[in-house]
Design a protein around this motif. Structure first.
Motif: not given
Length: 142
Positions: A52-68
């Motif tokens: 789930x965390x992997x899917x969410x990181x891919x989602x964030x990256x696909x929308x250019x949302x910066x995350x840590x």
């Protein structure tokens, strides 16, 4: 760093990192299993604890949302500490990805909200992750 039992030089690791940007390295991630994902924000491979965390990181990256990922640990006193899954720096908010709430995790989450009322935290649940997988828009809940 060790990959598949082999030790790689710093130069080799950099080449591997550049070759795999935006890709995950996984051995069947699920609850209790993890996978590596390249964090553009941190410019390094990050160990994620679940699919789930992997899917969410891919989602964030696909929308250019910066995350840590797991970037801050909050003191909860005698109960221990709480580390939210993601900090979205551009939004100044924490996101917790949950497919299942273990009783102790739920207790820590509730205590975190009580002790740190000025920290904005949003739960991304199983249904929302499934919507991401289907390509639907994420509607986060508070």
């Amino acid at each position: 760093m060790v990959f598949y039992g082999k030790h790689h030089s710093e130069e080799t690791r950099k080449k591997q990192s550049l070759a795999h940007r935006g890709h995950s390295v996984s051995k069947g991630a699920g609850y209790g299993k993890g996978s590596y994902y390249f964090s553009k924000e941190q410019n390094k491979w990050v160990w994620l604890r679940s699919t789930y965390e992997l899917i969410y990181t891919q989602f964030l990256d696909s929308r250019n949302i910066r995350w840590l990922y797991e970037s801050k640990r909050f003191d909860l006193g005698e109960i221990g500490t709480y580390t939210p899954d993601f900090f979205l720096s551009g939004l100044n908010e924490w996101h917790e990805v949950k497919g299942y709430w273990h009783p102790q995790a739920k207790k820590k989450f509730q205590l975190f909200k009580e002790l740190y009322p000025n920290e904005k935290i949003i739960v991304v649940d199983r249904e929302q992750i499934n919507n991401i997988k289907k390509g639907l828009r994420l509607n986060v809940i508070k």
